[in-house]
Design a protein around this motif. Structure first.
Motif, PDB file in Angstrom:
ATOM      1  N   ARG A  15       0.858  -1.183   0.000  1.00 52.65           N
ATOM      2  CA  ARG A  15       0.000   0.000   0.000  1.00 52.65           C
ATOM      3  C   ARG A  15       0.890   1.226   0.000  1.00 52.65           C
ATOM      4  O   ARG A  15       1.819   1.314   0.799  1.00 52.65           O
ATOM      5  CB  ARG A  15      -0.878   0.010   1.240  1.00 52.65           C
ATOM      6  N   ALA A  41       3.570  -5.619  -6.173  1.00 49.35           N
ATOM      7  CA  ALA A  41       5.018  -5.784  -6.355  1.00 49.35           C
ATOM      8  C   ALA A  41       5.322  -7.148  -6.963  1.00 49.35           C
ATOM      9  O   ALA A  41       6.361  -7.330  -7.594  1.00 49.35           O
ATOM     10  CB  ALA A  41       5.736  -5.633  -5.024  1.00 49.35           C
ATOM     11  N   GLU A  60      15.131  -5.433 -13.561  1.00 44.34           N
ATOM     12  CA  GLU A  60      15.438  -4.028 -13.281  1.00 44.34           C
ATOM     13  C   GLU A  60      15.164  -3.671 -11.822  1.00 44.34           C
ATOM     14  O   GLU A  60      14.457  -4.400 -11.135  1.00 44.34           O
ATOM     15  CB  GLU A  60      14.528  -3.133 -14.147  1.00 44.34           C
ATOM     16  N   ASN A  61      15.645  -2.524 -11.405  1.00 51.85           N
ATOM     17  CA  ASN A  61      15.347  -2.025 -10.066  1.00 51.85           C
ATOM     18  C   ASN A  61      13.833  -1.945  -9.907  1.00 51.85           C
ATOM     19  O   ASN A  61      13.139  -1.472 -10.806  1.00 51.85           O
ATOM     20  CB  ASN A  61      15.923  -0.607  -9.852  1.00 51.85           C
ATOM     21  N   GLY A  62      13.361  -2.433  -8.768  1.00 53.06           N
ATOM     22  CA  GLY A  62      11.929  -2.343  -8.501  1.00 53.06           C
ATOM     23  C   GLY A  62      11.087  -3.431  -9.141  1.00 53.06           C
ATOM     24  O   GLY A  62       9.862  -3.381  -9.087  1.00 53.06           O
ATOM     25  N   SER A  63      11.720  -4.424  -9.745  1.00 52.87           N
ATOM     26  CA  SER A  63      10.938  -5.451 -10.441  1.00 52.87           C
ATOM     27  C   SER A  63      10.370  -6.499  -9.483  1.00 52.87           C
ATOM     28  O   SER A  63       9.565  -7.332  -9.894  1.00 52.87           O
ATOM     29  CB  SER A  63      11.795  -6.127 -11.523  1.00 52.87           C
ATOM     30  N   GLY A  64      10.807  -6.495  -8.209  1.00 51.11           N
ATOM     31  CA  GLY A  64      10.201  -7.395  -7.226  1.00 51.11           C
ATOM     32  C   GLY A  64      11.106  -8.495  -6.696  1.00 51.11           C
ATOM     33  O   GLY A  64      10.653  -9.374  -5.959  1.00 51.11           O
ATOM     34  N   LYS A  65      12.376  -8.446  -7.026  1.00 47.74           N
ATOM     35  CA  LYS A  65      13.306  -9.512  -6.633  1.00 47.74           C
ATOM     36  C   LYS A  65      13.431  -9.656  -5.115  1.00 47.74           C
ATOM     37  O   LYS A  65      13.280 -10.753  -4.569  1.00 47.74           O
ATOM     38  CB  LYS A  65      14.709  -9.240  -7.224  1.00 47.74           C
ATOM     39  N   SER A  66      13.690  -8.530  -4.441  1.00 47.51           N
ATOM     40  CA  SER A  66      13.852  -8.592  -2.984  1.00 47.51           C
ATOM     41  C   SER A  66      12.548  -8.989  -2.313  1.00 47.51           C
ATOM     42  O   SER A  66      12.538  -9.726  -1.325  1.00 47.51           O
ATOM     43  CB  SER A  66      14.320  -7.239  -2.443  1.00 47.51           C
TER      44      SER A  66
HETATM   45  N1  LIG Z   1       7.579  -1.782   2.081  1.00 50.77           N
HETATM   46  C1  LIG Z   1       7.204  -1.353   0.897  1.00 50.77           C
HETATM   47  N2  LIG Z   1       6.140  -0.528   0.759  1.00 50.77           N
HETATM   48  C2  LIG Z   1       5.733  -0.104  -0.454  1.00 50.77           C
HETATM   49  N3  LIG Z   1       6.326  -0.439  -1.608  1.00 50.77           N
HETATM   50  C3  LIG Z   1       7.382  -1.242  -1.540  1.00 50.77           C
HETATM   51  C4  LIG Z   1       7.898  -1.735  -0.297  1.00 50.77           C
HETATM   52  N4  LIG Z   1       8.967  -2.518  -0.562  1.00 50.77           N
HETATM   53  C5  LIG Z   1       9.118  -2.505  -1.898  1.00 50.77           C
HETATM   54  N5  LIG Z   1       8.176  -1.745  -2.492  1.00 50.77           N
HETATM   55  C6  LIG Z   1       7.994  -1.529  -3.938  1.00 50.77           C
HETATM   56  O1  LIG Z   1       7.839  -2.785  -4.568  1.00 50.77           O
HETATM   57  C7  LIG Z   1       8.529  -2.826  -5.796  1.00 50.77           C
HETATM   58  C8  LIG Z   1       9.490  -3.996  -5.800  1.00 50.77           C
HETATM   59  O2  LIG Z   1      10.527  -3.726  -4.879  1.00 50.77           O
HETATM   60  P1  LIG Z   1      11.749  -4.713  -4.639  1.00 50.77           P
HETATM   61  O3  LIG Z   1      12.539  -4.143  -3.538  1.00 50.77           O
HETATM   62  O4  LIG Z   1      11.221  -6.091  -4.505  1.00 50.77           O
HETATM   63  O5  LIG Z   1      12.501  -4.568  -6.026  1.00 50.77           O
HETATM   64  P2  LIG Z   1      13.905  -5.171  -6.471  1.00 50.77           P
HETATM   65  O6  LIG Z   1      13.654  -5.948  -7.720  1.00 50.77           O
HETATM   66  O7  LIG Z   1      14.547  -5.873  -5.339  1.00 50.77           O
HETATM   67  O8  LIG Z   1      14.713  -3.871  -6.872  1.00 50.77           O
HETATM   68  P3  LIG Z   1      16.282  -3.505  -6.713  1.00 50.77           P
HETATM   69  O9  LIG Z   1      16.968  -4.041  -7.929  1.00 50.77           O
HETATM   70  O10 LIG Z   1      16.281  -2.014  -6.727  1.00 50.77           O
HETATM   71  O11 LIG Z   1      16.771  -4.079  -5.418  1.00 50.77           O
HETATM   72  C9  LIG Z   1       9.182  -1.465  -5.967  1.00 50.77           C
HETATM   73  O12 LIG Z   1       8.386  -0.680  -6.786  1.00 50.77           O
HETATM   74  C10 LIG Z   1       9.215  -0.903  -4.571  1.00 50.77           C
HETATM   75  O13 LIG Z   1       9.087   0.481  -4.585  1.00 50.77           O
END
Ligand SMILES: Nc1ncnc2c1ncn2[C@@H]1O[C@H](COP(=O)(O)OP(=O)(O)OP(=O)(O)O)[C@@H](O)[C@H]1O
Ligand SMILES: [Mg+2]
Length: 398
Positions: A15, A41, A60-66
């Motif tokens: 959210r 996400a 890419e950054n923000g794609s949801g991996k973490s």
């Molecule tokens: N606690 C949170 N509240 C709201 N949005 C979140 C939260 N954690 C992550 N997001 C959003 O979810 C999406 C996925 O985030 P995530 O950290 O999984 O990306 P990522 O693939 O690990 O990116 P990166 O390569 O930058 O580490 C992003 O758009 C991020 O802004």
């Protein structure tokens, strides 16, 4: 196949709150309701990870991996779908996560070990190895709040691997470690692989992923866009990046233009795959709609992950034509290609003699693969010197 991790139709929603309760009045006006958007996400992610395999997550950054790793580690709960994990899991997800700031390195090792299910006796017996691998002997009794980012990662990683997990999840934070530590980690991964552990790694270092992983998933805006053998998925990802940069990659004033750039084998045939040691020619085909005086032609070569290899140009070799006109080409001949296996990008440019004006330039003019064929294998880095060895013994002391 026995699966170590089964991810089935997993979706995760966050959210996004538009405003904090900055003022009492604001909060009262909204009558306690907060306004937010929902944001997915992860969306319908299904992946099976085989026991004993090394699996990569890229995107890419923000794609949801973490987010996905946290769901596997049960730090986050998916809003839909299921995740089954078979075996003991250990994770290194965020810098300093799980560490208590005021406690020392030693105390944190015990705390973390306990959380991961080890008894005090277990930890006693592994303590030296943990600290030794982390290289933190000197700092073991300092509070971790004084540690550098690299020191956090060293300790976190060392604890994570020394609790003898069946499954290890690693987010890309390892990149914070220095070169020596990264090398040590690479070796450790090899050991863990041999020991049959399941490893899931998130990384932006595509070449490492290609090298280490059996299978890879490419996430794109929370969905699985590609899933399969590491090579194929890494190529899909890089192709996407390649297309993006190609669109933005042309520059220059245009009096003379690059028509195409090709790689030729010894018979003069265009190729996209070369062998280490093969004689090759890089050819730049140009077209000038007016006479261009003393142009400088240059190639610049990078491995696909951005590591620079070399950037020769005609000017620096003292090859300076009076003028060129019409259609033509420039050849850069390489008697024996010294590149190790990998994928490489060639950028080219045509500049004026003073090298202050660019007539034409392309950031990604040519991409080619190099395959290792025969010969002794070298696996680190970008080039082979193609050297030979001699060992002489029983010599009189000099
Ligand atoms: N606690 C949170 N509240 C709201 N949005 C979140 C939260 N954690 C992550 N997001 C959003 O979810 C999406 C996925 O985030 P995530 O950290 O999984 O990306 P990522 O693939 O690990 O990116 P990166 O390569 O930058 O580490 C992003 O758009 C991020 O802004
Ligand atoms: Mg991340």
């Amino acid at each position: 196949m026995t699966a170590a991790i089964v991810i089935e139709d997993v979706s995760k929603r966050y959210r996004l709150y538009h405003e904090r309760n900055q003022t009492l009045k604001g909060a009262l006006m909204r009558r306690g309701r907060s306004r937010y958007d929902e944001f997915w996400a992860l969306r319908d992610v299904s992946i099976e990870i085989e026991e004993g395999s090394t699996f990569g997550l890229i995107g890419e950054n923000g794609s949801g991996k973490s987010t996905l790793l946290k769901c596997i580690a049960r730090i986050l709960r998916p809003d839909a779908g299921r995740i089954a994990v078979a075996g003991k899991l250990s994770a290194l997800l965020e810098l300093g996560a799980g560490f208590h700031q005021e406690l020392t390195g030693r105390e944190n090792v015990y705390l973390n070990g306990a959380i991961l299910g080890l008894s005090k006796k277990d930890i006693d017996s592994r303590f030296d190895e943990i600290i030794d691998f982390a290289g933190l002997e000197q700092f073991v009794d300092s509070p971790v709040k004084n540690y550098s980012s690299g020191m956090y990662v060293r300790l976190g990683f060392s604890v994570a691997i020394n609790v003898e997990p069946d499954i290890l999840l690693i987010d890309e934070i390892l990149a914070v470690g220095d070169a020596e530590f990264q090398y040590k980690c690479e070796r450790k991964f090899e050991d863990l692989k041999k020991a049959g552990k399941t490893i899931v790694i998130v990384s932006h270092a595509i070449e490492s992923i290609r090298q280490f992983c059996d299978r890879v998933a490419l996430l794109d805006h929370g969905r699985v866009r590609s899933l399969g053998p590491a090579n194929d998925v890494a190529s899909d990802y890089l192709e996407g990046v390649h297309l993006k940069s190609r669109e933005e990659s042309r520059s220059g004033s245009g009096e003379i233009q690059i028509q195409r750039v090709v790689l030729l084998d010894e018979a003069g045939n265009p190729i996209t795959r070369a062998r280490t040691g093969q004689p090759v020619t890089f050819r730049l085909v140009f077209s000038a709609n007016q006479p261009i005086e003393q142009p400088c032609f240059g190639f610049s070569l990078r491995r696909i992950d951005g590591v620079g290899v070399t950037a020769p140009n005609t000017h620096d070799y003292g090859v300076i034509p009076d003028k060129v006109e019409g259609h033509g080409h420039v050849d850069y001949r390489v008697p024996s290609l010294p590149l190790l296996a990998g994928t490489y990008d060639v950028a080219v440019s045509i500049e004026d003699q003073a090298r202050t004006l660019q007539y034409d330039g392309r950031v990604v003019a040519l991409r080619f693969d190099v395959e290792w064929q025969g010969g002794p294998s070298e696996w680190l880095g970008v080039v082979t010197f193609g050297g030979s060895w001699d060992i002489v013994d029983n010599e009189p002391p000099s």
